[in-house]
Design a protein around this motif. Structure first.
Motif, PDB file in Angstrom:
ATOM      1  N   LEU A 145      35.495  34.864  25.133  1.00 13.45           N
ATOM      2  CA  LEU A 145      34.453  34.626  26.117  1.00 13.45           C
ATOM      3  C   LEU A 145      34.354  35.816  27.065  1.00 13.45           C
ATOM      4  CD1 LEU A 145      34.991  30.872  27.112  1.00 13.45           C
ATOM      5  CD2 LEU A 145      33.373  31.829  25.460  1.00 13.45           C
ATOM      6  N   LYS A 146      33.128  36.144  27.458  1.00 17.76           N
ATOM      7  CA  LYS A 146      32.902  37.271  28.373  1.00 17.76           C
ATOM      8  C   LYS A 146      32.791  36.749  29.800  1.00 17.76           C
ATOM      9  CE  LYS A 146      30.042  40.467  27.135  1.00 17.76           C
ATOM     10  NZ  LYS A 146      28.792  41.139  26.698  1.00 17.76           N
ATOM     11  N   THR A 147      33.797  37.059  30.588  1.00 22.12           N
ATOM     12  CA  THR A 147      33.838  36.713  32.000  1.00 22.12           C
ATOM     13  C   THR A 147      34.336  37.928  32.765  1.00 22.12           C
ATOM     14  OG1 THR A 147      36.134  35.941  31.992  1.00 22.12           O
ATOM     15  CG2 THR A 147      34.435  34.324  31.384  1.00 22.12           C
ATOM     16  N   TYR A 170      27.693  29.951  27.009  1.00 22.39           N
ATOM     17  CA  TYR A 170      28.740  30.934  27.317  1.00 22.39           C
ATOM     18  C   TYR A 170      28.386  32.296  26.718  1.00 22.39           C
ATOM     19  CZ  TYR A 170      32.023  27.227  28.678  1.00 22.39           C
ATOM     20  OH  TYR A 170      32.653  26.185  29.304  1.00 22.39           O
ATOM     21  N   LYS A 204      43.858  30.542  37.399  1.00 26.75           N
ATOM     22  CA  LYS A 204      42.952  31.480  36.767  1.00 26.75           C
ATOM     23  C   LYS A 204      43.485  32.902  36.773  1.00 26.75           C
ATOM     24  CE  LYS A 204      38.667  28.907  37.440  1.00 26.75           C
ATOM     25  NZ  LYS A 204      37.303  28.927  38.033  1.00 26.75           N
ATOM     26  N   ASP A 258      41.977  31.823  25.053  1.00 29.94           N
ATOM     27  CA  ASP A 258      41.391  33.103  25.441  1.00 29.94           C
ATOM     28  C   ASP A 258      40.889  33.897  24.246  1.00 29.94           C
ATOM     29  OD1 ASP A 258      42.087  33.180  28.435  1.00 29.94           O
ATOM     30  OD2 ASP A 258      43.996  32.693  27.484  1.00 29.94           O
ATOM     31  N   GLU A 294      36.915  38.084  34.466  1.00 32.21           N
ATOM     32  CA  GLU A 294      38.376  38.113  34.292  1.00 32.21           C
ATOM     33  C   GLU A 294      38.777  38.635  32.913  1.00 32.21           C
ATOM     34  OE1 GLU A 294      37.154  35.423  37.403  1.00 32.21           O
ATOM     35  OE2 GLU A 294      36.680  35.384  35.245  1.00 32.21           O
ATOM     36  N   SER A 295      37.884  38.505  31.917  1.00 37.98           N
ATOM     37  CA  SER A 295      38.262  38.874  30.546  1.00 37.98           C
ATOM     38  C   SER A 295      37.847  40.286  30.155  1.00 37.98           C
ATOM     39  CB  SER A 295      37.654  37.880  29.546  1.00 37.98           C
ATOM     40  OG  SER A 295      36.244  38.019  29.495  1.00 37.98           O
ATOM     41  N   GLU A 296      37.223  41.014  31.072  1.00 34.62           N
ATOM     42  CA  GLU A 296      36.759  42.365  30.740  1.00 34.62           C
ATOM     43  C   GLU A 296      37.905  43.253  30.261  1.00 34.62           C
ATOM     44  OE1 GLU A 296      34.618  44.125  33.939  1.00 34.62           O
ATOM     45  OE2 GLU A 296      32.933  42.720  33.824  1.00 34.62           O
ATOM     46  N   TYR A 308      29.726  35.654  24.982  1.00 33.70           N
ATOM     47  CA  TYR A 308      30.944  35.891  24.200  1.00 33.70           C
ATOM     48  C   TYR A 308      30.766  37.118  23.331  1.00 33.70           C
ATOM     49  CZ  TYR A 308      28.017  33.515  20.754  1.00 33.70           C
ATOM     50  OH  TYR A 308      26.966  33.161  19.948  1.00 33.70           O
TER      51      TYR A 308
END
Length: 311
Positions: free
Chosen positions: A267-269, A151, A76, A125, A271-273, A153
């Motif tokens: 996707l909004k997580t 999810y 991850k 991603d 980690e993805s900010e 997003y």
């Protein structure tokens, strides 16, 4: 005599946005077959298509860049991100992401619907989408709401572009509308299941109450706009659905039917900010938009706009 289409090295260089030296190296290594007409080297459209398909399934340094394999097995905290879709603009986006961050972008050349399913399964991603919904007349959002259930997003506009028919020079069969496909003397070439062009065709057939079994060539599938245009140019088919840009490269006529919105889903997580923030900045930057506009036949007036966002 065969009607197969072929390209010069210069034409392939312009089409794939790579240098002629790169192509000559591939020819020298035997990776890209050529034939000669006098002193001029030419590449069969089928051979070019086969080469592109091989790059989608093999690892290593590719003409289009790295191809994704086994991404879902990565940890991850990996800095690898997967960008899925076929448009060359996605390669430009990947380069900007790598320039501005420590991310390493990997490319998957999968159609819109399959890309979205891969995102749902945690394998992509950033996915690019151009899926028309006939009931609402809207692009992308009706599909995302059904597939990315559960999810959060964000959906950002990448660009807009014209979609329509590839037809032979002069449009000898006068193909102008979706209903014109429902004629015995007209043969089409189709895109693969899950691609945005295939969804557009299927939705228009449904709206116009035309059954696919009445369309000659409906089951003849190819996997990219170039192959569709090449089939029309070579006489294998009379018409196919694609985007405007490729018609000019191949040298056939284009009948515009719809302006499609080409969007990016992320996707909004936690980690993805950082990735979302970076993509927003890139899409809104004059440099990125200038590079996209230099390709021609793209509309960047909405590029970077938030189309939809969940929390």
């Amino acid at each position: 005599m065969s009607k197969e289409l072929s390209y010069t090295i210069e034409e392939v260089s312009q089409l794939l946005k790579v240098s002629k030296l790169t192509l000559y190296d591939l020819v020298k290594k035997g990776e890209l077959p050529v034939f000669r007409v006098g002193r001029q080297m030419r590449i069969d459209a089928k051979d070019l298509d086969n080469y592109i398909q091989n790059q989608k399934t093999n690892q290593g340094t590719k003409l289009y860049g790295p191809v994704v394999e086994q991404h879902k097995n990565e940890t991850k905290d990996s800095n690898h991100i997967v960008i899925s879709g076929q448009d060359l603009v996605l390669d430009i986006l990947g380069k900007h992401i790598e320039k501005n961050t420590s991310y390493k972008s990997l490319r998957s050349y999968t159609g819109s619907l399959n890309s979205l399913i891969s995102m749902y399964n945690g394998e992509c991603d950033i996915v690019s989408l151009h899926m028309f919904d006939g009931d609402t007349g809207e692009y992308n959002l009706p599909y995302i709401k059904k597939i990315l259930v559960g999810y959060p997003y964000i959906l950002l506009n990448l660009l807009s572009r014209k979609a329509g028919f590839y037809v032979k020079k002069g449009n000898p069969l006068n193909i102008q509308s979706w209903t014109d496909l429902n004629q015995d003397h007209i043969k089409i070439v189709n895109r693969e299941k899950g691609s945005g062009a295939r969804i557009l065709l299927d939705e228009q057939l449904r709206l116009n109450r035309i059954t696919s079994r009445d369309i000659e060539g409906y089951r003849h599938e190819v996997t990219n706009h170039l192959s569709v245009a090449s089939a029309v140019a070579s006489g294998v088919a009379d018409v196919g659905v694609g985007i405007e840009k490729v018609s000019k490269i191949v040298g056939i006529d284009f009948v515009p039917l719809i302006t499609e919105r080409y969007d990016l889903a992320i996707l909004k997580t936690p980690e993805s900010e950082r990735l979302i923030s970076t993509v927003k900045e890139i899409l809104s930057s004059p440099q990125f938009q200038s590079e996209v506009n230099s390709l021609g036949d793209y509309d960047t007036s909405q590029t970077g706009n938030i189309i939809y966002e969940t929390y």
